[in-house]
Design a protein around this motif. Structure first.
Motif, short mmCIF file in Angstrom:
data_model
loop_
_atom_site.label_atom_id
_atom_site.label_comp_id
_atom_site.label_asym_id
_atom_site.label_seq_id
_atom_site.Cartn_x
_atom_site.Cartn_y
_atom_site.Cartn_z
N THR A 1 24.18 51.58 5.21
CA THR A 1 23.28 51.98 4.14
C THR A 1 21.98 52.50 4.76
O THR A 1 21.52 51.94 5.76
CB THR A 1 22.97 50.78 3.23
OG1 THR A 1 24.19 50.26 2.70
CG2 THR A 1 22.06 51.18 2.07
N ILE B 1 30.23 49.09 6.23
CA ILE B 1 29.40 49.89 5.33
C ILE B 1 27.99 50.01 5.91
O ILE B 1 27.32 49.01 6.18
CB ILE B 1 29.34 49.27 3.92
CG1 ILE B 1 30.74 49.14 3.33
CG2 ILE B 1 28.44 50.11 3.01
CD1 ILE B 1 30.76 48.48 1.96
N THR C 1 26.91 45.69 1.84
CA THR C 1 26.48 46.54 2.95
C THR C 1 26.51 45.70 4.21
O THR C 1 26.33 44.48 4.16
CB THR C 1 25.08 47.13 2.72
OG1 THR C 1 24.74 47.99 3.82
CG2 THR C 1 24.02 46.04 2.60
N TYR D 1 19.48 46.19 -0.85
CA TYR D 1 20.90 45.98 -1.15
C TYR D 1 21.32 44.56 -0.80
O TYR D 1 22.05 43.91 -1.57
CB TYR D 1 21.75 46.98 -0.37
CG TYR D 1 21.93 48.32 -1.05
CD1 TYR D 1 20.91 48.88 -1.80
CD2 TYR D 1 23.12 49.03 -0.95
CE1 TYR D 1 21.07 50.10 -2.42
CE2 TYR D 1 23.29 50.25 -1.56
CZ TYR D 1 22.26 50.79 -2.31
OH TYR D 1 22.42 51.99 -2.93
N TYR E 1 18.42 49.12 2.86
CA TYR E 1 19.29 48.06 3.35
C TYR E 1 18.86 46.68 2.86
O TYR E 1 19.67 45.90 2.33
CB TYR E 1 19.33 48.11 4.88
CG TYR E 1 20.15 47.01 5.51
CD1 TYR E 1 21.54 47.03 5.45
CD2 TYR E 1 19.54 45.94 6.16
CE1 TYR E 1 22.30 46.02 6.03
CE2 TYR E 1 20.29 44.92 6.74
CZ TYR E 1 21.67 44.97 6.66
OH TYR E 1 22.41 43.97 7.22
N TRP F 1 32.70 50.97 -1.32
CA TRP F 1 32.48 49.56 -0.99
C TRP F 1 33.57 48.69 -1.59
O TRP F 1 33.85 47.59 -1.10
CB TRP F 1 31.11 49.10 -1.49
CG TRP F 1 30.93 49.19 -2.98
CD1 TRP F 1 30.42 50.24 -3.68
CD2 TRP F 1 31.29 48.21 -3.96
NE1 TRP F 1 30.43 49.99 -5.03
CE2 TRP F 1 30.96 48.73 -5.23
CE3 TRP F 1 31.85 46.93 -3.89
CZ2 TRP F 1 31.18 48.03 -6.42
CZ3 TRP F 1 32.07 46.23 -5.07
CH2 TRP F 1 31.73 46.77 -6.31
N ASP G 1 27.08 55.07 3.15
CA ASP G 1 26.73 55.08 1.73
C ASP G 1 25.48 55.92 1.49
O ASP G 1 24.37 55.51 1.84
CB ASP G 1 26.52 53.64 1.25
CG ASP G 1 26.22 53.56 -0.24
OD1 ASP G 1 26.35 54.59 -0.93
OD2 ASP G 1 25.88 52.46 -0.72
#
Length: 352
Positions: free
Chosen positions: A125, A123, A140, A133, A130, A96, A242
């Motif tokens: 996730t 990115i 993300t 984050y 998600y 990231w 990720d």
């Protein structure tokens, strides 16, 4: 005398194409007497399909090298990079940082003739992480999920550490195969329901299998819809998948291997189909698309797949849910246009 070193390209192709479609990897150490210096620039062909193995001790720059390759592809001219895509399967949650300029090593970056700059990285996730984050400000861009429909019974068994021929393995296989016969997507709840309703298995086996799928529900990566492969592998795009949420989770590497295996298998199938339909007349044109007299954008780009800690996903002497798919790409990935980069600090533990 300084000269260019180009890896992955024949002398004939070097004479024909020069450095077009290559990226710089670094410089070759040259020793003259008591002096060791960086001299010859080392380039790598990225317009063709290759297998690359990066080996070094902890902290030697393996992960940095993978990032540098991704950046090199991103910096290629549009007519080349629009037909290439690189997917970094990030098992440790480090890529990231490519979204931001590398001011920490700014002097070193400038000494190579570059300026610190952000990279347009997408990115992905796992869907179950998600929102967390996003709320916590962790970089993300999109949620990622896979369909249970795409997971083979053997891969479920490997991930759950169940023997395929055990009572539990037989039950799991029977239920998954029955669902697959319907030809429609389904979720984990449907699998769990059918496992509990199965009349041919004992209660203990039902409990073990249903408990494993309940556990898989907590992985936060399965959905009925799944994420289309075309979203994560697009021409000119650098994508980071990720997988670091599983770094400290029980069976974390089994989860990562399952995801890597599914992605690798899907990529291979997509590129094999695309290879049959693309308007290429020769293998050379397929592997060096940018050399055609009329530049066009491919519907399905050639793919670079990059894996760190590869000894965990492709171990020597044992099998993970990623093993078969990765071996297929190692052996057969050249023709459909899939390149594979494996990085490891323990080369002896890699499958040979």
């Amino acid at each position: 005398m300084v000269f260019d070193v180009i890896i992955g390209r024949s002398k004939k192709d070097v004479e024909k194409f020069g450095k077009e479609g290559t990226i710089i990897l670094g410089k070759q150490y040259v020793q003259m007497g008591q002096t060791t210096s960086l001299s010859n620039p080392v380039y790598m062909d990225v317009a063709g399909a290759h297998v690359m193995f990066i080996v070094g001790k902890r902290g030697s720059g393996k992960s940095y090298s993978l990032g540098a390759i991704a950046e090199g592809i991103s910096d290629l001219p549009l007519e080349i990079k629009q037909n290439l895509s690189i997917l970094l399967l990030d098992t440790m949650g480090i890529y990231w940082t490519m979204k931001y300029p590398n001011f920490q090593d700014a002097d070193m970056v400038r000494s190579w003739g570059f300026e610190p700059k952000p990279l347009d990285v997408k990115i992905y996730t796992p869907g179950g992480f998600y929102a967390l984050y996003r709320n916590e400000g962790i970089p993300t861009d999109f949620p990622f999920s896979i369909r249970p429909l795409d997971v083979a019974p053997e891969d479920w068994c490997i991930s759950f550490e169940l023997a395929v021929n055990s009572a539990e393995g037989v039950l799991l296989t029977r239920v998954v195969q029955e669902l697959n016969k319907k030809g429609t997507s389904y979720d984990l709840n449907e699998i769990i329901r059918l496992v509990k309703e199965d009349t041919e298995s004992d209660l203990v086996s039902q409990h073990i299998v249903s408990s494993q799928f309940e556990k898989a529900r907590g992985w936060g990566i399965f959905s009925k819809e799944g994420t289309p492969l075309k979203d994560i592998v697009a021409g000119g795009q650098v994508t980071v998948l990720d997988l670091s949420p599983y770094a400290t989770m029980a069976s974390g590497w089994a989860i990562k291997a399952l995801v890597v295996g599914l992605v690798a298998r899907s990529l291979f199938q997509q590129r094999m189909l695309a290879r049959k339909t693309e308007e290429f007349k020769t293998v050379d044109a397929a592997m060096h698309y940018f050399t055609k007299s009329v530049e066009e954008k491919m519907e399905d780009p050639l793919v670079w797949l990059a894996l760190d800690e590869a000894h965990e996903l492709l171990p020597n002497g044992s099998k993970t849910a990623a093993t078969d798919a990765l071996i297929t790409i190692l052996r057969e990935g050249r023709q459909p246009g899939i390149s594979l980069i494996l990085a490891s600090q323990q080369p002896a533990k890699i499958h040979t």
